[in-house]
Structure formats: C-alpha cells, structure tokens
Scaffold this motif. Structure first.
Motif, mmCIF file in Angstrom:
data_model
loop_
_atom_site.group_PDB
_atom_site.id
_atom_site.type_symbol
_atom_site.label_atom_id
_atom_site.label_comp_id
_atom_site.label_asym_id
_atom_site.label_seq_id
_atom_site.Cartn_x
_atom_site.Cartn_y
_atom_site.Cartn_z
ATOM 1 N N VAL A 24 -0.933 13.540 -42.929
ATOM 2 C CA VAL A 24 -0.851 14.361 -41.714
ATOM 3 C C VAL A 24 0.248 13.853 -40.791
ATOM 4 O O VAL A 24 1.070 14.626 -40.293
ATOM 5 C CB VAL A 24 -2.214 14.370 -40.990
ATOM 6 C CG1 VAL A 24 -2.074 14.966 -39.583
ATOM 7 C CG2 VAL A 24 -3.233 15.170 -41.786
ATOM 8 N N GLU A 25 0.281 12.549 -40.555
ATOM 9 C CA GLU A 25 1.236 11.997 -39.601
ATOM 10 C C GLU A 25 2.685 12.156 -40.075
ATOM 11 O O GLU A 25 3.588 12.346 -39.263
ATOM 12 C CB GLU A 25 0.925 10.526 -39.327
ATOM 13 C CG GLU A 25 -0.394 10.284 -38.587
ATOM 14 C CD GLU A 25 -0.394 10.837 -37.174
ATOM 15 O OE1 GLU A 25 0.643 11.368 -36.711
ATOM 16 O OE2 GLU A 25 -1.442 10.748 -36.515
ATOM 17 N N PHE A 26 2.914 12.093 -41.376
ATOM 18 C CA PHE A 26 4.267 12.292 -41.906
ATOM 19 C C PHE A 26 4.573 13.767 -42.177
ATOM 20 O O PHE A 26 5.663 14.085 -42.653
ATOM 21 C CB PHE A 26 4.456 11.478 -43.194
ATOM 22 C CG PHE A 26 4.630 10.005 -42.958
ATOM 23 C CD1 PHE A 26 5.777 9.508 -42.368
ATOM 24 C CD2 PHE A 26 3.624 9.113 -43.320
ATOM 25 C CE1 PHE A 26 5.943 8.146 -42.148
ATOM 26 C CE2 PHE A 26 3.768 7.745 -43.105
ATOM 27 C CZ PHE A 26 4.933 7.260 -42.511
ATOM 28 N N ARG A 27 3.609 14.645 -41.898
ATOM 29 C CA ARG A 27 3.770 16.101 -42.020
ATOM 30 C C ARG A 27 4.220 16.509 -43.425
ATOM 31 O O ARG A 27 4.996 17.449 -43.618
ATOM 32 C CB ARG A 27 4.769 16.621 -40.971
ATOM 33 C CG ARG A 27 4.283 16.465 -39.545
ATOM 34 C CD ARG A 27 5.222 17.086 -38.545
ATOM 35 N NE ARG A 27 5.414 18.521 -38.793
ATOM 36 C CZ ARG A 27 4.567 19.480 -38.439
ATOM 37 N NH1 ARG A 27 3.421 19.174 -37.835
ATOM 38 N NH2 ARG A 27 4.848 20.753 -38.697
ATOM 39 N N GLU A 70 -6.211 19.505 -38.778
ATOM 40 C CA GLU A 70 -5.222 18.440 -38.602
ATOM 41 C C GLU A 70 -5.482 17.642 -37.326
ATOM 42 O O GLU A 70 -5.393 16.409 -37.316
ATOM 43 C CB GLU A 70 -3.818 19.040 -38.557
ATOM 44 C CG GLU A 70 -3.176 19.250 -39.900
ATOM 45 C CD GLU A 70 -1.693 19.559 -39.755
ATOM 46 O OE1 GLU A 70 -0.871 18.706 -40.124
ATOM 47 O OE2 GLU A 70 -1.367 20.650 -39.252
ATOM 48 N N SER A 71 -5.793 18.332 -36.253
ATOM 49 C CA SER A 71 -6.059 17.636 -34.991
ATOM 50 C C SER A 71 -7.274 16.725 -35.111
ATOM 51 O O SER A 71 -7.306 15.621 -34.542
ATOM 52 C CB SER A 71 -6.283 18.657 -33.873
ATOM 53 O OG SER A 71 -5.142 19.447 -33.677
ATOM 54 N N MET A 72 -8.266 17.167 -35.871
ATOM 55 C CA MET A 72 -9.460 16.346 -36.069
ATOM 56 C C MET A 72 -9.104 15.052 -36.797
ATOM 57 O O MET A 72 -9.543 13.960 -36.406
ATOM 58 C CB MET A 72 -10.501 17.129 -36.874
ATOM 59 C CG MET A 72 -11.803 16.386 -37.093
ATOM 60 S SD MET A 72 -12.953 17.307 -38.137
ATOM 61 C CE MET A 72 -13.213 18.751 -37.107
ATOM 62 N N VAL A 73 -8.285 15.159 -37.841
ATOM 63 C CA VAL A 73 -7.888 13.970 -38.593
ATOM 64 C C VAL A 73 -7.061 13.038 -37.715
ATOM 65 O O VAL A 73 -7.208 11.809 -37.781
ATOM 66 C CB VAL A 73 -7.102 14.384 -39.859
ATOM 67 C CG1 VAL A 73 -6.471 13.170 -40.526
ATOM 68 C CG2 VAL A 73 -8.022 15.106 -40.837
ATOM 69 N N ALA A 75 -4.237 17.884 -23.138
ATOM 70 C CA ALA A 75 -3.821 19.171 -23.696
ATOM 71 C C ALA A 75 -4.035 19.211 -25.206
ATOM 72 O O ALA A 75 -4.493 20.214 -25.764
ATOM 73 C CB ALA A 75 -2.352 19.422 -23.375
ATOM 74 N N ARG A 76 -3.725 18.094 -25.876
ATOM 75 C CA ARG A 76 -3.849 18.054 -27.336
ATOM 76 C C ARG A 76 -5.301 18.214 -27.766
ATOM 77 O O ARG A 76 -5.608 18.977 -28.681
ATOM 78 C CB ARG A 76 -3.284 16.733 -27.857
ATOM 79 C CG ARG A 76 -3.210 16.656 -29.365
ATOM 80 C CD ARG A 76 -2.251 15.569 -29.813
ATOM 81 N NE ARG A 76 -2.714 14.226 -29.514
ATOM 82 C CZ ARG A 76 -2.156 13.428 -28.616
ATOM 83 N NH1 ARG A 76 -1.121 13.856 -27.905
ATOM 84 N NH2 ARG A 76 -2.612 12.211 -28.399
#
Length: 369
Positions: free
Chosen positions: A66-69, A131-134, A179-180
């Motif tokens: 996720v972090e490296f998209r 993704e935000s949850m992870v 906000a995130r």
C-alpha cells in the motif's frame, strides 16, 4: 506417595477430542504422511497452520504494498521490475522480494517478464476505505507488539486515544490527519450502509432514526433508496454541527444516548456500529431507551460485525475483538449475546439476516412487543 504440601492441578471437565488426540501424536503424524489419502489432509493442515504463523508478516507485506502504491502502478498496466523500481523508489532487489510476496498473496502475478495486477489486488484498491484502514494499522500493530502484556492489561493501548485525538479538540493540531481519517470513516460507513440496506426492508417505514449516526452516512444512503422516508439523526451536539444536511426530510436531534432519553416519533431505529464500541454497562441501558422510544411493533436494526459464538469468525473474533479491546471502550458480541440483551430489554421476534459480507457488517432486527 503424593506431595501433600502441593495442591494437585484441577482436571479438565471434558476429554480431548478423538481427532485432536491424533494430532497430538507425533507417531501418528509419521504414519499418516505415508498414507496416500491422509497425507493430503495433514499437508493441507500444515499449510493452514503456517498461514496462521506467518499472518503478521503477511499484514506487513500488505502495508508495504500500500505505502509503495504498487497496486495503483500495476492498475495502469503491466510493468518490468526496473520500471516499477523507478516509479516506487524501492531498490530492485528488495522490490523483487516484496512483489513475490504480493504474488503469493494473489495480489499480483509475474508473467513473461512483466508484473501484472490480479483481480484480488484490483478489488483491494476499489473497495472504499480499505487502503486507508491498512494505513492506520501501525497504531494497532504497536499495541499488539507485546500481546502477553496487552492481554494482561499491563500496557496503555495507543488506539484507545487515537480516535478521540483524530476527531476531538486535538485534531486542530494535525488537520491533515483529521481529514485523512474523516475520509476513512466516511468510506467505511458508506460500505457498511450499503450492505445493511441490502439486508433490510424499509418500504413500510415512516420515520427512521439513526442513533449515534455521526454525520449521517447511513441516513444518506437510506434516503437514496427510500426518498419518501422521514429521517432523524441523533448524536452529540458537536457531531451534528458538521452533519451532512442532505435532505429537507432530515431532522437533527442533538443529545447523548448515555445521558438523555432517545426521542420518540420513529417507527424504525438503527444502531449502526454503535454497540461494539461500548461496554455492557452502556449497551444495556441504551437498548432499554430504544425500546421505550419505539411504538408497539416498532423495529430496531442493529448493524455491526458479530462474533461467531460457537462457530468463531476470523474477521470478528480475531480482528475486531482485538481492535475493540485495544480501544478500551467496547467489545464484540455474538448474535446469541445480542439476542439475550434485546430480550432482556423487552424486544421480541429477534432475527438475524443472512449475511452478505460478515467482515463488513451483519444485521439483527427486533420488534417492540
């Protein structure tokens, strides 16, 4: 001669099951490995067992993906390793290890010199909020880094102060963080609302009140399906100040379900992801207040993830059970527990709908007799 100075350990009330006794025997393991039919079973169980052992690393692999998209990069098309390395900023040798791990999780695959996105990876970046949850999981990981101390209550879980920080007065110190995670809540609530509304029928309802409904995500989805339905949103005054005023049929009712009575006037009341955020000392009085607010025949809808009870559920009994424990505010409950609490509060005809995605939400309905 027994040692009279030492207390004998108590004997278990039941016997160990037959197949469990077999699994406890190394000798039988060796015999089964040589039997054509049984070795398939033992090897399958071995793979499943190692899957449990490696679960933490799998979750960390997912976080790195996720972090490296990487899934977003591959959603544009198939790429060579060196191309992905340039776009992600990760060295090729370490990227190769990460991509191979992601392939083992069936998120991506390697074919003819190119890395491709798999359907599971595509679904992951499509489901709102996933993704935000992870990305916020490191908070939970830190709380569970010493699970023994955590379970003994010898730690101060970071997660217990996380959501109050994000949405409380301190949010002004980090507007980006607020906000995130506001977006995370909105995305996840929309998914929960969609699944809940697939499981219930509000065609005969006149007024739906969502208690503890936040900014109104569930009611917005309900209004889209039932445009003639009157709506009431009941939550704390400072929450309603930023509520979504999406319909002239919406009434805002400020109050606290801990301290105030539930307003009357609705023939259907919903509690969406409310109960498992609170202990029994809050939930039991709340259910009695809801019962008092409903007319005879009025319906209560409870939507959240439930524990499996006698049939444990991996999503709830592993993930959500430990999550709520780290929050230090509530706990997961089985449908049987919820039913008992509802009947104690005076509800009748308690039913559980057939669940579409139990890791998203499940629904229990009850009537006021």
């Amino acid at each position: 001669m027994p040692d009279l100075g030492r207390e004998e350990p108590p004997r278990p009330p039941g016997r160990v099951g037959f197949f469990t006794r077999i699994a406890l025997s190394p000798r039988l393991h060796e015999i089964f490995e040589r039997m054509p039919l049984m070795n398939r079973v033992t090897r399958r169980e071995g793979v499943a067992l190692f899957d449990v052992v490696s679960g933490f690393v799998q979750s960390q692999v997912l976080l790195a993906v996720v972090e490296f998209r990487l899934l977003h990069i591959l959603a544009e098309g198939a790429w060579r390793l060196e191309q992905i390395s340039l776009r992600s900023g990760l060295a090729e040798d370490r990227l190769a290890v990460l991509l191979q791990a992601a392939a083992a999780l069936k998120l991506v695959k390697f074919r003819r010199g190119l890395w491709h996105l798999m359907p599971r990876g595509a679904a992951f970046i499509t489901v709102p909020g996933l993704e935000s949850m992870v990305r916020h999981h490191p908070v939970l990981y830190r709380d569970l880094c010493d699970p023994v101390a955590f379970l003994k209550g010898q730690t101060e879980p970071e997660l217990a102060g996380f959501w109050p920080y994000v949405f409380g007065p301190l949010a002004r110190e980090d507007a980006g963080l607020a906000a995130r995670y506001s977006q995370l809540m909105a995305d996840s609530q929309r998914t929960v609302a969609d699944d809940t509304l697939r499981l219930i029928d509000l065609s005969k309802a006149k007024r739906l009140m969502d208690v503890g409904g936040g900014t109104g995500a569930f009611l917005r989805q309900a209004a889209a399906l039932y445009p003639e339905l009157d709506l009431t949103l009941f939550d704390l005054p400072h929450v309603l100040e930023v509520a979504d005023r999406f319909s002239p049929r919406l009434t805002l009712a400020p109050g606290s379900f801990r301290d105030d009575p539930i307003p009357e006037g609705a023939d259907v009341i919903s509690l969406v992801r409310v109960l498992y955020d609170h202990p029994d000392s809050v939930v039991e009085p709340l259910l009695k207040k809801v019962h008092a607010a409903l007319p005879p025949g009025g319906r209560l809808i409870i939507s959240e993830t439930f524990g499996g009870g006698e049939k444990p559920d991996r999503a709830c009994d592993v993930y959500f059970a430990f999550y709520t424990m780290a929050m230090c505010s509530g706990r997961t409950r089985s449908p049987e527990e919820i039913k008992q609490m509802l009947e104690k509060a005076g509800f009748v005809r308690v039913t559980k709908a057939r669940t579409l995605r139990p890791f998203i939400t499940s629904v229990i309905e009850a009537e006021r007799g």
